[in-house]
Design a protein around this motif. Structure first.
Motif, PDB file in Angstrom:
ATOM      1  N   LEU A  83       0.825  -1.210   0.000  1.00  0.00           N
ATOM      2  CA  LEU A  83       0.000   0.000   0.000  1.00  0.00           C
ATOM      3  C   LEU A  83       0.860   1.262   0.000  1.00  0.00           C
ATOM      4  CD1 LEU A  83      -2.830  -1.021   2.514  1.00  0.00           C
ATOM      5  CD2 LEU A  83      -2.812  -1.178   0.021  1.00  0.00           C
ATOM      6  N   ALA A  84       2.030   1.199   0.624  1.00  0.00           N
ATOM      7  CA  ALA A  84       2.928   2.356   0.655  1.00  0.00           C
ATOM      8  C   ALA A  84       3.346   2.772  -0.751  1.00  0.00           C
ATOM      9  CB  ALA A  84       4.154   2.046   1.508  1.00  0.00           C
ATOM     10  N   VAL A  85       3.465   1.801  -1.658  1.00  0.00           N
ATOM     11  CA  VAL A  85       3.785   2.127  -3.052  1.00  0.00           C
ATOM     12  C   VAL A  85       2.697   3.016  -3.636  1.00  0.00           C
ATOM     13  CG1 VAL A  85       4.149   1.195  -5.361  1.00  0.00           C
ATOM     14  CG2 VAL A  85       5.094   0.007  -3.381  1.00  0.00           C
ATOM     15  N   GLY A  86       1.441   2.661  -3.404  1.00  0.00           N
ATOM     16  CA  GLY A  86       0.331   3.436  -3.938  1.00  0.00           C
ATOM     17  C   GLY A  86       0.220   4.824  -3.348  1.00  0.00           C
ATOM     18  N   LEU A  87       0.847   5.036  -2.194  1.00  0.00           N
ATOM     19  CA  LEU A  87       0.799   6.349  -1.548  1.00  0.00           C
ATOM     20  C   LEU A  87       2.014   7.204  -1.875  1.00  0.00           C
ATOM     21  CD1 LEU A  87      -0.421   5.240   1.998  1.00  0.00           C
ATOM     22  CD2 LEU A  87      -1.792   6.355   0.225  1.00  0.00           C
ATOM     23  N   PHE A  88       3.217   6.625  -1.848  1.00  0.00           N
ATOM     24  CA  PHE A  88       4.449   7.410  -1.891  1.00  0.00           C
ATOM     25  C   PHE A  88       5.223   7.320  -3.201  1.00  0.00           C
ATOM     26  CE2 PHE A  88       3.739   6.588   2.638  1.00  0.00           C
ATOM     27  CZ  PHE A  88       3.935   7.852   3.184  1.00  0.00           C
ATOM     28  N   ALA A  89       4.880   6.399  -4.090  1.00  0.00           N
ATOM     29  CA  ALA A  89       5.695   6.194  -5.299  1.00  0.00           C
ATOM     30  C   ALA A  89       5.675   7.432  -6.186  1.00  0.00           C
ATOM     31  CB  ALA A  89       5.186   4.987  -6.072  1.00  0.00           C
ATOM     32  N   SER A  90       6.839   7.732  -6.761  1.00  0.00           N
ATOM     33  CA  SER A  90       6.936   8.791  -7.769  1.00  0.00           C
ATOM     34  C   SER A  90       7.338   8.160  -9.099  1.00  0.00           C
ATOM     35  CB  SER A  90       7.959   9.853  -7.348  1.00  0.00           C
ATOM     36  OG  SER A  90       9.218   9.261  -7.069  1.00  0.00           O
ATOM     37  N   ASN A  91       6.970   8.796 -10.183  1.00  0.00           N
ATOM     38  CA  ASN A  91       7.218   8.236 -11.506  1.00  0.00           C
ATOM     39  C   ASN A  91       8.714   8.057 -11.750  1.00  0.00           C
ATOM     40  OD1 ASN A  91       6.783   7.390 -14.173  1.00  0.00           O
ATOM     41  ND2 ASN A  91       7.009   9.479 -14.931  1.00  0.00           N
ATOM     42  N   GLY A  96       2.091   7.745  -7.045  1.00  0.00           N
ATOM     43  CA  GLY A  96       1.190   7.478  -5.939  1.00  0.00           C
ATOM     44  C   GLY A  96       0.322   8.669  -5.585  1.00  0.00           C
ATOM     45  N   VAL A  97      -0.539   8.473  -4.618  1.00  0.00           N
ATOM     46  CA  VAL A  97      -1.511   9.495  -4.216  1.00  0.00           C
ATOM     47  C   VAL A  97      -0.817  10.784  -3.806  1.00  0.00           C
ATOM     48  CG1 VAL A  97      -3.285  10.070  -2.515  1.00  0.00           C
ATOM     49  CG2 VAL A  97      -3.219   7.774  -3.508  1.00  0.00           C
ATOM     50  N   PHE A  98       0.255  10.697  -3.014  1.00  0.00           N
ATOM     51  CA  PHE A  98       0.910  11.885  -2.475  1.00  0.00           C
ATOM     52  C   PHE A  98       1.771  12.620  -3.495  1.00  0.00           C
ATOM     53  CE2 PHE A  98       0.809   9.526   1.828  1.00  0.00           C
ATOM     54  CZ  PHE A  98      -0.508   9.912   2.013  1.00  0.00           C
ATOM     55  N   HIS A  99       1.891  12.053  -4.703  1.00  0.00           N
ATOM     56  CA  HIS A  99       2.634  12.727  -5.771  1.00  0.00           C
ATOM     57  C   HIS A  99       1.720  13.056  -6.950  1.00  0.00           C
ATOM     58  CE1 HIS A  99       6.728  12.385  -4.120  1.00  0.00           C
ATOM     59  NE2 HIS A  99       6.314  11.244  -3.603  1.00  0.00           N
ATOM     60  N   GLY A 100       0.450  13.193  -6.668  1.00  0.00           N
ATOM     61  CA  GLY A 100      -0.493  13.643  -7.677  1.00  0.00           C
ATOM     62  C   GLY A 100      -0.919  12.605  -8.680  1.00  0.00           C
ATOM     63  N   GLY A 101      -0.694  11.355  -8.391  1.00  0.00           N
ATOM     64  CA  GLY A 101      -1.035  10.314  -9.348  1.00  0.00           C
ATOM     65  C   GLY A 101      -2.438   9.763  -9.218  1.00  0.00           C
TER      66      GLY A 101
END
Length: 529
Positions: free
Chosen positions: A353-361, A373-378
């Protein structure tokens, strides 16, 4: 890993790609060196798991748990070579989104030798790790013969999710799931299987007779050494999952190392803080070990796609989650001796789940396939796919492990007999006895009860002297002495051994009560003859 885009005549294209679907360039000999070196280091994690598990359990089972780690490589490796790798990454005509077909009984012609063999060695190290996770949860009460069979077939539980995640035609990968180094395919699979195993086996004898407080660690130093070896191996686990150093992969490998270390730092700091608060300035070893390992699991899925400062947050949450979930399982009377279900299961969920929140392209190797992810506008797409992965991997692992373990339970039998569990697996499975008075008394006692066909261990566990009616006088004497004598728990090989050793020592006149302790050592309540 990379799919070869160039020189297709000399280097066949592989369906296997852990780090990106459109990676730059083919796998080179430099990449193969990186892959193999990482694989060899990952194999040292078997030593770490063995030492960790041996440190958590009682000394009468420590050899047995090390042998089970050997079994994981021997029989788990055999089954992975026979069919596991093929079901994960076979690219034959009938390969599909559910499983691969091909590469059974792995071998390769000269032109495919490099990429295929290096991939197999790397993935085999992952497969045996997934099985080893379960061994800790089954410790101190599982028959070795049953565990050997389970280790062989546990490959089936691992190889299908690894195809879903990392094969180019796996259905989760096609949807865009990201799991750089196996938070789902390795750790969640192992954690769920460990939980199912503990539920089927039931708690160790006497584990919750006196409350839910965990028994003391058998050897804290061994547990800490095991943690350090796993820590070291985890760097190869995560950095090696870039599957090379060519193109932009070397940069991602370096980033993975920093992120992995920062995640473990955050988790370790959280574990120490929680222990200090809960135990009023004391530092519990199991809290420290589980928090560090839980943070490493949490960072595994995202190690190449998040920033170092984010790793501190992910790791800290993972460390706290490992400690909390261990406590919840004890509350529910679910006996996991080393906390494998919590560290790998609960933290594996959080890692995905952390991937879906914090991942950046990732613009270097397209690891996230253009998503963030969510926290990077995805948005929530990636988080939704990661949640779907959690659900399907959990269902698959729980159902298949349940089937395998139930078949073993009703055929060869899973759990050791009461007598063997009391004596310890080191003696009953490997003919290794500890040189202590208490252990010798245990052996004598069990042999006597076998000869007379009496179920005295159960009555002894309840705190009563299980003597025959023909020995009433002796029984009364033992009861009278038993009410006045206390054997210190530290002198016994385990908490359960303590409950029966008192009667054994009295019966064999190995203990003399000291009522006033005059002239004796302060705090000493018994004297060993």
């Amino acid at each position: 890993m990379v799919a070869s885009a160039n020189n297709s005549n000399s280097v066949p294209q592989t369906v296997y790609s852990m780090i990106g679907s459109n990676s730059v360039g083919p796998i080179t000999w430099d990449d193969a060196t990186w892959i193999l070196t990482s694989s060899f280091i990952i194999f040292t994690m078997q030593s770490g798991f063995g030492l960790l598990e041996a440190g958590y359990i009682s000394s009468k089972n420590e050899v047995n748990i090390m042998v089970k780690n050997v079994v994981d490589v021997v029989f788990g490796g055999l089954s992975y070579w026979m069919f596991g790798f093929g079901l994960s990454f076979g690219d034959g005509e009938y390969s599909n989104p559910f499983c691969g077909i091909g590469y059974f009984f792995v071998d390769a012609p000269e032109e495919m030798m490099g990429i295929l063999f290096s991939t197999f060695v790397f993935q085999m190290s992952f497969a045996t790790t997934a099985t080893t996770i379960v061994s800790g949860a089954m410790a101190e009460r599982t028959k070795l013969s049953a565990y050997i069979i389970f280790s062989f077939f546990n490959t089936l539980i691992y190889c299908i999710p690894s195809h879903w995640e990392w094969a180019s035609n796996g259905f989760l990968r096609t949807l865009g799931m990201v799991d750089v180094a196996g938070a789902g395919a390795v750790h969640l699979v192992g954690g769920v299987s460990a939980l199912v195993a503990t539920l089927i086996l039931k708690p160790r004898l006497g584990r919750y007779d006196n409350g839910i407080k965990p028994p003391p660690l058998g050897n804290p130093v061994s547990a800490l050494i095991g943690m350090f070896m796993l820590w070291w191996g985890w760097l190869a686990f995560n950095c090696g999952s870039t599957f090379g150093i060519s193109g932009g992969k070397w940069k991602l490998a370096a980033k993975s190392a920093v992120v992995t270390l920062n995640g473990s730092i955050g988790g370790g700091a959280m574990g120490i803080l929680i222990s200090c608060i809960r135990f009023k300035g004391k530092y519990d070893i199991s809290y420290i070990v589980n928090s560090v390992l839980g943070s490493l699991v949490s960072i595994t899925g995202a190690c190449a796609v998040i920033h170092p400062w984010e790793a501190l947050i992910v790791g800290a949450i993972g460390g706290a989650l490992a400690i909390l979930s261990c406590h919840i399982l004890d509350r529910l009377r679910i006996d996991d001796p080393v906390g494998a279900s919590s560290v790998h299961g609960a933290c594996g969920v959080w890692g995905l789940l952390a991937v879906g929140l914090f991942a950046s392209n990732d613009s270097l190797e397209n690891t996230t396939m253009g998503r963030s992810g969510v926290f990077h506008g995805g948005g929530f797409y990636l988080l939704g796919i990661q949640l779907l992965a959690v659900v399907v991997i959990t269902v698959w692992s729980s159902v298949l492990s349940l089937v395998i373990l139930l078949i073993l339970k009703f055929t060869v039998g899973l759990r050791m007999s009461v007598e063997n569990e009391l004596m310890g697996a080191d003696y009953s499975e490997h003919m290794i006895g500890h040189d202590t008075v208490v252990t010798q008394m245990l052996k004598d006692y069990v042999n006597e009860s076998r000869e007379t066909r009496r179920e005295t261990p159960l009555s002894v566990i309840s705190g009563k002297a299980g003597e025959d009616n023909t020995k009433n006088n002796e029984k009364n004497n033992i009861k009278e002495q038993n009410s006045r004598v206390t054997i210190r728990r530290g002198s016994c090989i385990s908490r359960l051994s303590y409950q029966i050793s008192r009667n054994l020592l009295l019966k064999h006149e190995k203990v003399t009560p000291i009522n006033n302790n005059e002239g004796g050592i302060p705090g000493q309540t018994d004297e060993i003859n």
